[in-house]
Design a protein around this motif. Structure first.
Motif, PDB file in Angstrom:
ATOM      1  N   GLU A  62       3.569   4.481   3.098  1.00 37.30           N
ATOM      2  CA  GLU A  62       3.781   3.724   1.868  1.00 37.30           C
ATOM      3  C   GLU A  62       3.878   2.244   2.213  1.00 37.30           C
ATOM      4  O   GLU A  62       3.943   1.871   3.392  1.00 37.30           O
ATOM      5  CB  GLU A  62       5.037   4.219   1.138  1.00 37.30           C
ATOM      6  CG  GLU A  62       6.306   4.150   1.956  1.00 37.30           C
ATOM      7  CD  GLU A  62       7.478   4.731   1.180  1.00 37.30           C
ATOM      8  OE1 GLU A  62       8.270   3.921   0.671  1.00 37.30           O
ATOM      9  OE2 GLU A  62       7.600   5.958   1.091  1.00 37.30           O
ATOM     10  N   ASP A  63       3.892   1.407   1.186  1.00 38.18           N
ATOM     11  CA  ASP A  63       3.787  -0.041   1.399  1.00 38.18           C
ATOM     12  C   ASP A  63       4.851  -0.614   2.324  1.00 38.18           C
ATOM     13  O   ASP A  63       4.567  -1.487   3.136  1.00 38.18           O
ATOM     14  CB  ASP A  63       3.835  -0.779   0.052  1.00 38.18           C
ATOM     15  CG  ASP A  63       2.566  -0.579  -0.753  1.00 38.18           C
ATOM     16  OD1 ASP A  63       1.563  -0.116  -0.171  1.00 38.18           O
ATOM     17  OD2 ASP A  63       2.571  -0.865  -1.957  1.00 38.18           O
ATOM     18  N   ARG A  64       6.091  -0.146   2.231  1.00 40.56           N
ATOM     19  CA  ARG A  64       7.155  -0.752   3.045  1.00 40.56           C
ATOM     20  C   ARG A  64       6.961  -0.506   4.534  1.00 40.56           C
ATOM     21  O   ARG A  64       7.531  -1.211   5.365  1.00 40.56           O
ATOM     22  CB  ARG A  64       8.522  -0.235   2.603  1.00 40.56           C
ATOM     23  CG  ARG A  64       8.797   1.189   2.939  1.00 40.56           C
ATOM     24  CD  ARG A  64      10.084   1.704   2.313  1.00 40.56           C
ATOM     25  NE  ARG A  64      10.247   3.103   2.616  1.00 40.56           N
ATOM     26  CZ  ARG A  64      10.853   3.563   3.701  1.00 40.56           C
ATOM     27  NH1 ARG A  64      11.385   2.717   4.560  1.00 40.56           N
ATOM     28  NH2 ARG A  64      10.935   4.844   3.934  1.00 40.56           N
ATOM     29  N   ASP A  66       3.715  -0.330   5.769  1.00 40.48           N
ATOM     30  CA  ASP A  66       2.367  -0.813   6.061  1.00 40.48           C
ATOM     31  C   ASP A  66       2.387  -2.270   6.497  1.00 40.48           C
ATOM     32  O   ASP A  66       1.496  -3.046   6.165  1.00 40.48           O
ATOM     33  CB  ASP A  66       1.470  -0.620   4.831  1.00 40.48           C
ATOM     34  CG  ASP A  66      -0.004  -0.610   5.210  1.00 40.48           C
ATOM     35  OD1 ASP A  66      -0.314  -0.319   6.379  1.00 40.48           O
ATOM     36  OD2 ASP A  66      -0.839  -0.897   4.341  1.00 40.48           O
TER      37      ASP A  66
END
Length: 196
Positions: A62-64, A66
């Motif tokens: 997930e984004d956190r 990446d």
């Protein structure tokens, strides 16, 4: 002769104040990577049909996760980043390399990682990293990896692997080796599972 040498040096000294390479940011105290504790010895090789190889794909995140910074869970919905600590690459790529090397070292199998080779590899390992960071509430680091293996016969298996190291202050010097320890423990379990 001396003037010929001194002129370029003087020009370089004048330009040094004008040239900047990269952003002016402080270098982090810790650059974090995942170093395999199980490595194939030098000179070891693997051979066979490419259809018998294991293909290790880069996990999803997930984004956190990446980014190159180490996430710190401060509450159920609050995330910060660990001061003075940076991954040398995205955690997904680091973990992909660690998985591939661990499988290779532990099993002797032909392992392909990186981009899809575009050939009919029989066993494929996918996954998603759920966690690769520090939890301020429990003073711990954890690696959580959801693995998906596709067997040569098309059978799909899924399993969650978790490893946690407790009792750590929120400092890069303690968090970095603990993350590596947890990542290696998970990689070893995944290697045994995917080839078992």
């Amino acid at each position: 002769m001396t003037r010929k040498i001194m002129a370029p040096l003087a020009l370089f000294a004048l330009l040094a104040g004008c040239v900047s390479i990269g952003p002016k940011t402080e270098v982090p105290e810790q650059l974090i990577t995942f170093s395999p504790t199980a490595m194939a010895p030098a000179g070891t090789g693997a051979s066979g049909e490419v259809t018998d190889a294991i293909m290790v794909f880069e996990p999803e995140v997930e984004d956190r996760l990446d980014v190159n910074r180490v996430p710190v869970q401060v509450s159920d919905s609050g995330v910060a980043y660990l001061k003075d600590a940076t991954y040398i690459d995205r955690p997904a790529r680091l973990f992909q390399g660690l998985l591939a090397e661990t499988i290779r070292a532990n099993t002797g199998r032909l392992v392909i990682s990186g981009e899809d080779p575009g050939v009919a590899v029989r066993t494929r390992l996918y996954g998603r990293i759920i966690e690769a960071g520090y939890d301020a509430r429990s003073s711990s680091v954890s690696i959580i990896f959801d693995a998906v293996a596709v067997s040569p016969d098309g059978k799909v298996r899924q399993r969650r692997f978790v490893n946690r190291v407790d009792g750590l202050p929120a400092e890069a010097a303690f968090v970095a080796p603990a993350l590596n320890e947890a990542a290696n423990a998970v990689a070893g379990e995944v290697a045994a599972w995917v080839t078992g």
